[in-house]
Every structure is written in C-alpha cells, then in structure tokens.
Scaffold this motif. Structure first.
Motif, mmCIF file in Angstrom:
data_model
loop_
_atom_site.group_PDB
_atom_site.id
_atom_site.type_symbol
_atom_site.label_atom_id
_atom_site.label_comp_id
_atom_site.label_asym_id
_atom_site.label_seq_id
_atom_site.Cartn_x
_atom_site.Cartn_y
_atom_site.Cartn_z
ATOM 1 N N MET A 5 0.846 -1.176 0.000
ATOM 2 C CA MET A 5 0.000 0.000 0.000
ATOM 3 C C MET A 5 0.892 1.239 0.000
ATOM 4 S SD MET A 5 -3.328 0.882 2.190
ATOM 5 C CE MET A 5 -2.892 1.124 3.864
ATOM 6 N N THR A 6 0.539 2.213 -0.842
ATOM 7 C CA THR A 6 1.301 3.454 -0.958
ATOM 8 C C THR A 6 0.895 4.406 0.151
ATOM 9 O OG1 THR A 6 0.822 3.166 -3.310
ATOM 10 C CG2 THR A 6 2.136 5.049 -2.694
ATOM 11 N N GLU A 7 1.871 5.029 0.740
ATOM 12 C CA GLU A 7 1.591 5.997 1.804
ATOM 13 C C GLU A 7 1.256 7.343 1.182
ATOM 14 O OE1 GLU A 7 3.915 7.811 5.580
ATOM 15 O OE2 GLU A 7 4.251 5.702 5.090
ATOM 16 N N LYS A 8 0.169 7.962 1.658
ATOM 17 C CA LYS A 8 -0.260 9.272 1.170
ATOM 18 C C LYS A 8 -0.084 10.296 2.281
ATOM 19 C CE LYS A 8 -4.074 9.450 -1.371
ATOM 20 N NZ LYS A 8 -5.500 9.298 -1.758
ATOM 21 N N SER A 9 0.147 11.520 1.869
ATOM 22 C CA SER A 9 0.209 12.572 2.877
ATOM 23 C C SER A 9 -1.212 12.996 3.212
ATOM 24 C CB SER A 9 1.024 13.769 2.367
ATOM 25 O OG SER A 9 0.209 14.739 1.814
ATOM 26 N N VAL A 10 -1.407 13.500 4.399
ATOM 27 C CA VAL A 10 -2.739 13.931 4.832
ATOM 28 C C VAL A 10 -3.287 15.013 3.906
ATOM 29 C CG1 VAL A 10 -2.051 15.703 6.501
ATOM 30 C CG2 VAL A 10 -4.135 14.399 6.872
ATOM 31 N N ALA A 11 -2.427 15.784 3.279
ATOM 32 C CA ALA A 11 -2.870 16.845 2.368
ATOM 33 C C ALA A 11 -3.555 16.281 1.125
ATOM 34 C CB ALA A 11 -1.688 17.713 1.967
ATOM 35 N N THR A 12 -3.274 15.039 0.761
ATOM 36 C CA THR A 12 -3.852 14.464 -0.451
ATOM 37 C C THR A 12 -5.063 13.564 -0.159
ATOM 38 O OG1 THR A 12 -2.380 12.558 -0.412
ATOM 39 C CG2 THR A 12 -1.631 14.530 -1.628
ATOM 40 N N ILE A 13 -5.388 13.377 1.088
ATOM 41 C CA ILE A 13 -6.534 12.539 1.453
ATOM 42 C C ILE A 13 -7.795 13.394 1.452
ATOM 43 C CG2 ILE A 13 -7.570 11.119 3.261
ATOM 44 C CD1 ILE A 13 -4.659 10.564 4.210
ATOM 45 N N ARG A 14 -8.800 12.995 0.668
ATOM 46 C CA ARG A 14 -10.064 13.727 0.619
ATOM 47 C C ARG A 14 -10.963 13.260 1.754
ATOM 48 N NH1 ARG A 14 -15.115 13.612 -0.571
ATOM 49 N NH2 ARG A 14 -16.173 15.285 -1.657
ATOM 50 N N TYR A 15 -11.493 14.213 2.511
ATOM 51 C CA TYR A 15 -12.393 13.892 3.612
ATOM 52 C C TYR A 15 -13.832 13.920 3.116
ATOM 53 C CZ TYR A 15 -8.641 14.690 7.031
ATOM 54 O OH TYR A 15 -7.491 14.633 7.771
ATOM 55 N N GLY A 16 -14.636 13.041 3.629
ATOM 56 C CA GLY A 16 -16.069 13.031 3.366
ATOM 57 C C GLY A 16 -16.806 13.790 4.456
ATOM 58 N N ARG A 17 -18.065 13.506 4.599
ATOM 59 C CA ARG A 17 -18.873 14.216 5.590
ATOM 60 C C ARG A 17 -18.388 13.895 7.000
ATOM 61 N NH1 ARG A 17 -21.739 10.400 7.939
ATOM 62 N NH2 ARG A 17 -22.432 8.618 6.758
ATOM 63 N N LEU A 18 -18.646 14.805 7.887
ATOM 64 C CA LEU A 18 -18.365 14.613 9.300
ATOM 65 C C LEU A 18 -19.654 14.935 10.028
ATOM 66 C CD1 LEU A 18 -16.256 14.181 11.603
ATOM 67 C CD2 LEU A 18 -15.923 16.655 11.546
ATOM 68 N N ALA A 19 -20.180 13.999 10.772
ATOM 69 C CA ALA A 19 -21.472 14.189 11.423
ATOM 70 C C ALA A 19 -21.302 14.140 12.933
ATOM 71 C CB ALA A 19 -22.443 13.111 10.964
ATOM 72 N N PRO A 20 -21.826 15.148 13.647
ATOM 73 C CA PRO A 20 -21.734 15.107 15.096
ATOM 74 C C PRO A 20 -22.582 13.984 15.669
ATOM 75 C CG PRO A 20 -23.135 16.924 14.425
ATOM 76 C CD PRO A 20 -22.550 16.322 13.176
ATOM 77 N N CYS A 21 -22.124 13.418 16.768
ATOM 78 C CA CYS A 21 -22.864 12.384 17.480
ATOM 79 C C CYS A 21 -23.209 12.932 18.857
ATOM 80 C CB CYS A 21 -22.042 11.101 17.595
ATOM 81 S SG CYS A 21 -22.980 9.750 18.331
ATOM 82 N N LEU A 22 -24.496 13.077 19.126
ATOM 83 C CA LEU A 22 -24.940 13.591 20.410
ATOM 84 C C LEU A 22 -25.364 12.442 21.300
ATOM 85 C CD1 LEU A 22 -27.230 16.589 19.397
ATOM 86 C CD2 LEU A 22 -24.783 16.572 19.820
#
Length: 126
Positions: free
Chosen positions: A1-18
């Motif tokens: 597996m190739t290592e990626k920098s955090v700058a190249t990782i695309r984030y998806g949605r982030l949902a709060p959990c109450l």
C-alpha cells in the motif's frame, strides 16, 4: 500500500454524534421541531440513530446517565437563521443565546435540545 500525505486525502462528511438520555424524545424533537428525518437506527432497544435534513446529518447515541455539556456540541449552518430562530421560539425550544450579529461575520443563536445539548445555529453574512 502506498503511503499518502494527509494533504492528499479527501475527507467526506463529518457528522456530530450527540449523547442523549432518551433517544425517542430526541428523535421526536429533531424530527417534529427541526424537520429532520430518521434514515437509520440500530439496536433493540434502539441505541443509535441517524437523522438527516438536506446536507445536515446528526447521529444520536443513547446514554442512560447523559449529562449535557455547558458548551456548544454542534454547529449548524442554515440559509435563513432568522426564520429558524423565530420557529424555535414559537415551538418553545429553550434558547440559550438570542439571535445576534457576531463579529466573525455570522448571525447566530444557540438552543438546547431536550437533553440540554447546545446547538449553535448560524448564517454567514454576505
């Protein structure tokens, strides 16, 4: 597996959990007062629920002895904060901070859900 920098990782949605002490009461509040719809639940009895409205997603997690924080636990951006503020007032929602213009370029207010979880609602000023 190739290592990626955090700058190249695309984030998806982030949902709060109450965390909530009564998941059915929280479900009723968020759906009947704020217009969310339940899209997922898990457990018997139900211990986890996903609610959604437009692009907003909220996860509810049942915790028997939940104690609400005295700080905001989620931020919700809307396209008409004044209308939602008025709706919340008319529905008897507990308002923690009244609608006001903020020095950081938003109009915002804070409400508490039935468990006391504080949600900050805002609209960016153009």
């Amino acid at each position: 597996m190739t290592e990626k920098s955090v700058a190249t990782i695309r984030y998806g949605r982030l949902a709060p959990c109450l965390e909530v002490s009564d998941i059915q009461a929280a479900h009723h509040f968020y759906c009947s007062v704020l217009g969310f719809q339940k899209v997922f639940e898990n457990g018997l009895p139900v211990g986890f629920m996903v609610l959604k409205k437009d692009d907003a997603e909220l996860h509810l997690s049942w915790k028997r002895n939940h104690q609400a924080s005295t700080t905001n636990v989620a931020h919700l951006f809307v396209d008409d904060v004044a209308a939602l503020y008025q709706h919340c007032q008319q529905a008897g929602v507990r308002i923690i901070r009244s609608l006001a213009g903020k020095d950081y370029g938003q109009d915002a207010f804070v409400f508490a859900d039935p468990d006391g979880n504080r949600i900050d609602v805002g609209q960016r000023r153009i």
